[in-house]
Scaffold this motif. Structure first.
Motif, PDB file in Angstrom:
ATOM      1  N   PHE A  18     -15.327  -6.990  -3.802  1.00 45.76           N
ATOM      2  CA  PHE A  18     -14.412  -6.357  -2.745  1.00 45.76           C
ATOM      3  C   PHE A  18     -13.563  -5.338  -3.217  1.00 45.76           C
ATOM      4  N   LEU A  19     -12.817  -5.435  -4.304  1.00 44.10           N
ATOM      5  CA  LEU A  19     -11.984  -4.476  -4.900  1.00 44.10           C
ATOM      6  C   LEU A  19     -12.594  -3.235  -5.156  1.00 44.10           C
ATOM      7  N   VAL A  20     -13.822  -3.253  -5.687  1.00 44.95           N
ATOM      8  CA  VAL A  20     -14.475  -1.988  -6.305  1.00 44.95           C
ATOM      9  C   VAL A  20     -15.215  -1.309  -4.972  1.00 44.95           C
ATOM     10  N   PHE A  21     -15.914  -2.107  -4.111  1.00 44.73           N
ATOM     11  CA  PHE A  21     -16.813  -1.316  -3.114  1.00 44.73           C
ATOM     12  C   PHE A  21     -16.023  -1.029  -1.875  1.00 44.73           C
ATOM     13  N   VAL A  22     -14.964  -2.023  -1.483  1.00 38.90           N
ATOM     14  CA  VAL A  22     -14.082  -1.812  -0.293  1.00 38.90           C
ATOM     15  C   VAL A  22     -12.715  -0.919  -0.358  1.00 38.90           C
ATOM     16  N   ARG A  23     -12.231  -1.114  -1.640  1.00 38.63           N
ATOM     17  CA  ARG A  23     -11.052  -0.245  -2.254  1.00 38.63           C
ATOM     18  C   ARG A  23      -9.829  -0.419  -1.127  1.00 38.63           C
ATOM     19  N   PRO A  24      -9.229  -1.845  -1.421  1.00 36.89           N
ATOM     20  CA  PRO A  24      -7.997  -1.992  -0.419  1.00 36.89           C
ATOM     21  C   PRO A  24      -7.053  -1.054  -0.495  1.00 36.89           C
ATOM     22  N   ARG A  25      -6.305  -0.920   0.685  1.00 37.06           N
ATOM     23  CA  ARG A  25      -5.080   0.011   0.894  1.00 37.06           C
ATOM     24  C   ARG A  25      -4.015  -0.889   1.263  1.00 37.06           C
ATOM     25  N   PRO A  26      -3.270  -1.669   0.729  1.00 38.71           N
ATOM     26  CA  PRO A  26      -2.479  -2.527   1.006  1.00 38.71           C
ATOM     27  C   PRO A  26      -0.876  -1.886   1.515  1.00 38.71           C
ATOM     28  N   LEU A  27      -0.938  -1.028   0.902  1.00 41.66           N
ATOM     29  CA  LEU A  27       0.472  -0.104   1.302  1.00 41.66           C
ATOM     30  C   LEU A  27       0.397   0.709   2.534  1.00 41.66           C
ATOM     31  N   GLN A  28      -0.843   0.529   3.159  1.00 41.50           N
ATOM     32  CA  GLN A  28      -0.897   1.034   4.596  1.00 41.50           C
ATOM     33  C   GLN A  28      -0.778   0.113   5.773  1.00 41.50           C
ATOM     34  N   LEU A  29      -0.612  -1.279   5.343  1.00 46.97           N
ATOM     35  CA  LEU A  29      -0.610  -2.288   6.387  1.00 46.97           C
ATOM     36  C   LEU A  29       0.918  -2.456   6.490  1.00 46.97           C
ATOM     37  N   ALA A  30       1.142  -3.297   7.619  1.00 51.01           N
ATOM     38  CA  ALA A  30       2.451  -3.744   7.967  1.00 51.01           C
ATOM     39  C   ALA A  30       2.807  -4.982   7.115  1.00 51.01           C
ATOM     40  N   ARG A  52       3.767  -7.929   7.876  1.00 48.41           N
ATOM     41  CA  ARG A  52       3.201  -9.209   8.483  1.00 48.41           C
ATOM     42  C   ARG A  52       1.770  -9.227   8.266  1.00 48.41           C
ATOM     43  N   ASP A  53       1.307  -8.324   8.464  1.00 48.01           N
ATOM     44  CA  ASP A  53      -0.562  -8.086   8.037  1.00 48.01           C
ATOM     45  C   ASP A  53      -0.796  -8.221   6.729  1.00 48.01           C
ATOM     46  N   LEU A  54      -0.108  -7.711   5.728  1.00 44.16           N
ATOM     47  CA  LEU A  54      -0.335  -7.831   4.274  1.00 44.16           C
ATOM     48  C   LEU A  54      -0.096  -9.416   3.930  1.00 44.16           C
ATOM     49  N   LEU A  55       1.119  -9.800   4.579  1.00 39.35           N
ATOM     50  CA  LEU A  55       1.421 -11.308   4.169  1.00 39.35           C
ATOM     51  C   LEU A  55       0.336 -12.322   4.796  1.00 39.35           C
ATOM     52  N   ALA A  86      -6.133  -7.701  12.903  1.00 38.75           N
ATOM     53  CA  ALA A  86      -4.713  -6.597  12.464  1.00 38.75           C
ATOM     54  C   ALA A  86      -5.641  -5.700  11.527  1.00 38.75           C
ATOM     55  N   VAL A  87      -6.416  -6.040  10.925  1.00 33.87           N
ATOM     56  CA  VAL A  87      -6.771  -4.940   9.809  1.00 33.87           C
ATOM     57  C   VAL A  87      -8.434  -4.559   9.837  1.00 33.87           C
ATOM     58  N   SER A  88      -8.420  -3.071   9.898  1.00 34.45           N
ATOM     59  CA  SER A  88      -9.865  -2.554  10.355  1.00 34.45           C
ATOM     60  C   SER A  88     -10.813  -2.859   9.234  1.00 34.45           C
ATOM     61  N   GLY A  89     -12.190  -2.875   9.585  1.00 26.94           N
ATOM     62  CA  GLY A  89     -13.345  -2.902   8.728  1.00 26.94           C
ATOM     63  C   GLY A  89     -13.194  -4.365   7.818  1.00 26.94           C
ATOM     64  N   GLY A 116      -8.936  -6.306   5.247  1.00 27.00           N
ATOM     65  CA  GLY A 116      -8.380  -7.651   4.954  1.00 27.00           C
ATOM     66  C   GLY A 116      -9.115  -8.456   3.603  1.00 27.00           C
ATOM     67  N   LEU A 117     -10.450  -8.526   3.704  1.00 29.35           N
ATOM     68  CA  LEU A 117     -11.102  -9.357   2.743  1.00 29.35           C
ATOM     69  C   LEU A 117     -10.819  -8.451   1.486  1.00 29.35           C
ATOM     70  N   ALA A 118     -10.798  -7.472   1.384  1.00 33.24           N
ATOM     71  CA  ALA A 118     -10.478  -6.406   0.066  1.00 33.24           C
ATOM     72  C   ALA A 118      -9.162  -6.871  -0.658  1.00 33.24           C
TER      73      ALA A 118
END
Length: 309
Positions: free
Chosen positions: A59-71, A73-76, A175-178, A181-183
């Motif tokens: 998930f880290l490689v293929f989806v490439r998460p963007r945690p800093l773009q989340l609110a 509460r959504d990140l938690l 809360a998180v698109s696509g 969240g799993l990434a």
């Protein structure tokens, strides 16, 4: 807006979600069969660690998460999902080392069953979780074997984590698109597994074990967890929890086809019960407009939160 068309759309979405859930369960059971075939090589701790670590990397490689773009509460919520994902995997693996898999499955199903009972709004639909539980007990026949209390405690812990997993998966999916969240959650699960199991597993790993772990991770959790998150955008948690009762039935069928395990009379009756409960859950599983995620309600491609169905 209410009316026949929105209701029809919601019901169609629920049917799609049910098909995704069924696909997830099929992959899970194939993954369980595969894991048992290599338990003697890598053990339950190795199977759990390899699955979660590979899943986190994929998930880290293929989806490439963007945690800093989340609110915040959504990140938690994503982090919390990662923690319960790690524990449900680890606890169940250690449970089946101590008690029969049928007993462990029956106990673990108390998690989604509790969600189905507590989150159900339709009183008439409450019959489906009850019917499902009866079917699961008939399928797994947990009373036929002596039970290790530690194994029971591990399975009950997995049940509690599974309940939180269902609730958090829907929360994150809304809360998180696509698959963002799993990434985030799967690398967190991998870190938790490494902290708990890595020291015992990593020194004994071989390249063969690593490749086996990749195959196990794709079957479970990569494909199933992605399908479950998409399904829970379309279904209520109550109906999803009830539909999970089909998983032991699917395990019995795969055991018959792949392992030539002949079911008895009670498990066959149990299949009929859980199939009936699964059909009932699917038919009552549509999320009403105020339950659906904002991007599903508006369905506006111009909306920044829009997710392609």
């Amino acid at each position: 807006m209410t009316g026949p068309q929105p209701r029809a759309d919601a019901q169609a979405a629920a049917r799609t979600g049910a098909l995704m859930a069924l696909g997830s369960m099929f992959c899970v059971q194939l993954g369980v069969v595969a894991a048992f075939s290599v338990f003697d090589q890598i053990g339950p701790d190795g199977a759990a660690w390899l699955r979660l670590t590979w899943a986190g990397l994929i998930f880290l490689v293929f989806v490439r998460p963007r945690p800093l773009q989340l609110a915040r509460r959504d990140l938690l919520a994503c982090v919390g999902l990662g923690v319960v994902t790690a524990f449900v995997t680890i606890l169940f693996m250690f449970a089946v080392e101590r008690i029969p898999v049928g007993t462990a499955s029956a106990l673990e199903f108390l998690g989604p069953l509790s969600v189905a009972v507590l989150r159900g709004r339709n009183r008439r639909a409450a019959i489906w979780p009850v019917l499902a539980m009866v079917g699961v007990l008939l399928l797994t026949e947990p009373w036929r074997d002596s039970v290790d209390p530690v194994g029971v405690a591990l399975a009950l812990g997995a049940a509690a984590c599974w309940a939180f997993y269902i609730l958090l998966t829907q929360r994150v999916g809304d809360a998180v698109s696509g698959l963002q969240g799993l990434a985030i959650s799967m690398p967190v699960a991998a870190l938790v597994a490494t902290a708990l199991l890595g020291g015992a597993v990593i020194p004994d790993l071989t390249w063969r074990h690593v490749l086996i772990g990749l195959g196990l991770a794709i079957l479970l959790p990569v494909i199933p967890f992605a399908l479950e998150m998409l399904a829970l955008r379309r279904m209520t948690t109550a109906s999803f929890g009830t539909l999970m009762a089909l998983e032991p039935a699917m395990a019995l069928v795969l055991g018959l086809v792949i392992l030539s395990q002949q079911p008895g009379v009670l498990p066959i009756i149990g299949i009929l019960f859980v199939v009936a409960a699964g059909i009932g859950a699917e038919r009552t599983g549509a999320r009403v407009e105020d339950e659906a995620p904002p991007h599903e309600r508006e369905n506006d491609p111009g909306d920044p939160g829009y997710v392609v169905p």
